[in-house]
Scaffold this motif. Structure first.
Motif, short mmCIF file in Angstrom:
data_model
loop_
_atom_site.label_atom_id
_atom_site.label_comp_id
_atom_site.label_asym_id
_atom_site.label_seq_id
_atom_site.Cartn_x
_atom_site.Cartn_y
_atom_site.Cartn_z
N GLU A 89 0.81 -1.21 0.00
CA GLU A 89 0.00 0.00 0.00
C GLU A 89 0.86 1.27 0.00
O GLU A 89 0.51 2.27 -0.64
CB GLU A 89 -0.95 0.00 1.20
CG GLU A 89 -1.75 1.29 1.31
CD GLU A 89 -3.13 1.11 1.90
OE1 GLU A 89 -3.55 -0.02 2.13
OE2 GLU A 89 -3.79 2.14 2.12
N PRO A 167 -10.75 -0.98 6.41
CA PRO A 167 -9.72 -1.99 6.72
C PRO A 167 -10.26 -3.41 6.63
O PRO A 167 -11.37 -3.69 7.12
CB PRO A 167 -9.31 -1.63 8.16
CG PRO A 167 -9.52 -0.14 8.22
CD PRO A 167 -10.77 0.11 7.41
N LEU A 168 -9.53 -4.26 6.01
CA LEU A 168 -9.83 -5.67 5.73
C LEU A 168 -10.97 -5.84 4.73
O LEU A 168 -10.96 -6.78 3.93
CB LEU A 168 -10.16 -6.45 7.01
CG LEU A 168 -8.96 -6.76 7.90
CD1 LEU A 168 -9.42 -7.43 9.19
CD2 LEU A 168 -7.94 -7.66 7.21
N PRO A 171 -9.47 -5.15 1.06
CA PRO A 171 -8.80 -6.33 0.48
C PRO A 171 -9.76 -7.48 0.18
O PRO A 171 -9.53 -8.25 -0.75
CB PRO A 171 -7.80 -6.72 1.58
CG PRO A 171 -7.55 -5.45 2.33
CD PRO A 171 -8.84 -4.69 2.30
N GLU B 23 -4.00 -6.71 5.39
CA GLU B 23 -4.37 -5.29 5.47
C GLU B 23 -3.14 -4.50 5.89
O GLU B 23 -2.63 -4.69 6.98
CB GLU B 23 -5.51 -5.10 6.47
CG GLU B 23 -5.85 -3.64 6.75
CD GLU B 23 -6.19 -2.87 5.49
OE1 GLU B 23 -7.21 -3.20 4.86
OE2 GLU B 23 -5.43 -1.95 5.12
N LEU B 26 -4.44 -0.72 8.72
CA LEU B 26 -5.54 -0.97 9.66
C LEU B 26 -6.07 0.32 10.27
O LEU B 26 -7.23 0.41 10.64
CB LEU B 26 -5.04 -1.91 10.76
CG LEU B 26 -6.08 -2.56 11.66
CD1 LEU B 26 -7.12 -3.34 10.85
CD2 LEU B 26 -5.41 -3.48 12.66
N GLY B 76 -0.93 -2.92 10.79
CA GLY B 76 -1.47 -3.81 9.77
C GLY B 76 -1.93 -5.12 10.38
O GLY B 76 -1.77 -5.36 11.59
#
Lengths: 312, 131
Positions: A89, A167-168, A171, B23, B26, B76
């Motif tokens: 990222e 977040p998460l 992805p 990730e 985060l 992360g």
């Protein structure tokens, strides 16, 4: 050409390859491998795509410009299309993408560029223009923005916008399931059945695996939602610089664009750039090139003819 | 989107760890980082141990928290499935488990984030797990 790019080109369905007959070219820019197309001769027109597309988006727009004798350069932003796709990222930042474009423009030593910007092609392309004003002749702006707050009301909503890149969830939804490159574009064109039949595979084929789709959820995270956002200052600089700019500018917008709706966004560009022509409204949602690519190309061609006529 | 539970000391003999989701950022929305820090007592234990959760399939997933200099911890997160050592994973099962883990996370993060919005997002984008 690298093996990855050869494979991706060969993997495109024949129907798609027939629509994209251009010779692939590659440059090392800012430490990354960037793919671009460079066709024709004459005054240069640079077509800049955004998220989650690639040069293919401009396939119909290119034709009237090439026929009119322009040189047309179409980069794939690093992370998309046939360009290198970083897997961390941290590799993607607004300033970094502007630096990528700057490197290509300098390597090609382009002068008197007409910069045609869509979506994230706006913040990156317009930042390039402000930092390299001597290289720019004119601007064409469509379905984008150049100020810190607010983006669109759509971008402030938890459902669906903030959820899909949280977040998460980014992805998972945009990476693992590719929802932006798949259903996301589909929902943001007018003629969805034609898009599905003729173009959708071109976008999906170049982002085949979750890791290749990283930028599809990283770009949304660079949209400022409040004054603490990491790109807030850059967008404030962009707004100030654009407000003082005097480049001949053309605004083109999709009549059915619900994300960057014409009254709010084209209207704000009109107030920011009172000398701008337009907005010319064409059939289209956010990805207006999919519905009106050739018409957009003709609008840009005619705009440049008018500039030629008055020696601008 | 249920049946996710924290597991303290899962049996790991004969298992391998396979990454299924990662990730890097985060803290993009800080409440997500805070949820994991709170749930796994990370402000106290730091990098000392990962978190484990069991998913609806019965499989155990390990949450590997990632630190990055200059950023709040965890910066992360990697999600790994604990698979039988020599067996391929059932991709659809992993996908359903991840969807459940994401729902557990959203429920824990709390408003304005909601499991109902997550389910609606899944339906909008026609995820098989959300139909």
């Amino acid at each position: 050409m690298t093996p990855t790019s050869i494979q991706q080109l060969q993997d495109l369905p024949a129907q798609i390859r027939a629509q994209w007959p251009h010779r692939p070219r590659f440059a090392s820019v800012n430490g990354w491998r960037m793919h671009y197309v460079d066709e024709g001769h004459g005054s240069p027109v640079v077509l800049l795509h955004g998220n989650p597309t690639w040069g293919f988006l401009w396939r119909e727009t290119m034709k009237p410009l090439l026929a009119a004798g322009h040189r047309v350069i179409v980069p794939d932003q690093v992370g998309f299309g046939l360009s290198e796709k970083p897997t961390r990222e941290g590799a993607h930042s607004l300033d970094g993408h502007t630096a990528n474009l700057t490197a290509l423009m300098r390597q090609l030593d382009l002068q008197r560029i007409t910069l045609v910007c869509h979506d994230w092609g706006g913040p990156t392309g317009l930042s390039f223009a402000l930092a390299n004003p001597h290289r720019v002749r004119a601007l064409v702006i469509m379905s984008t923005w150049a100020w810190p707050l607010p983006p669109a009301e759509f971008h402030t909503r938890v459902f669906p916008w903030r959820l899909i890149h949280a977040p998460l969830l980014g992805p998972y939804l945009l990476g693992r399931h590719g929802v932006l490159v798949g259903r996301g574009i589909y929902l943001s064109v007018v003629d969805r059945e034609r898009f599905r039949a003729t173009a959708q595979a071109a976008y999906e084929a170049v982002l085949p695996d979750p890791a290749t789709r990283l930028l599809t959820w990283v770009w949304p995270r660079w949209i400022p939602l409040d004054g603490t956002a990491r790109a807030f200052d850059r967008f404030a600089w962009l707004e100030q610089g654009m407000s003082r700019s005097a480049w001949p500018t053309l605004l083109i917008w999709g009549r059915e664009d619900e994300v960057f709706d014409p009254p709010t966004f084209a209207g704000r560009f009109q107030r920011m750039l009172p000398h701008a022509e337009g907005p010319h409204l064409v059939t289209g949602r956010h990805f207006l090139q999919e519905d009106s690519g050739a018409e957009i190309g003709a609008l840009v061609r005619d705009f440049l003819s008018r500039l030629d006529a008055r020696g601008a | 989107m249920s049946k996710v539970a924290i597991v303290r000391d899962p049996a790991l003999t004969g298992k391998r760890r396979q990454p299924v989701l990662a990730e890097d950022r985060l803290l993009h929305y800080p409440e997500f980082r805070q949820f994991f820090a709170r749930t796994f007592d990370l402000d106290r234990i730091g990098l000392a141990q990962p978190g484990y959760v069991s998913a609806p399939s019965g499989m155990v997933y390990v949450l590997m928290f990632v630190g990055r200099s200059g950023e709040p911890f965890p910066a992360g997160l990697e999600v790994h499935v604990m698979a039988d050592a020599l067996e391929p994973v059932d991709e659809q099962m992993v996908d359903r488990d991840l969807w459940a883990i994401l729902g557990w996370m959203i429920a824990g993060v709390g408003p304005p984030w909601s499991v109902a919005d997550l389910a609606e997002t899944g339906r909008l984008y026609r995820l098989p797990v959300a139909q």
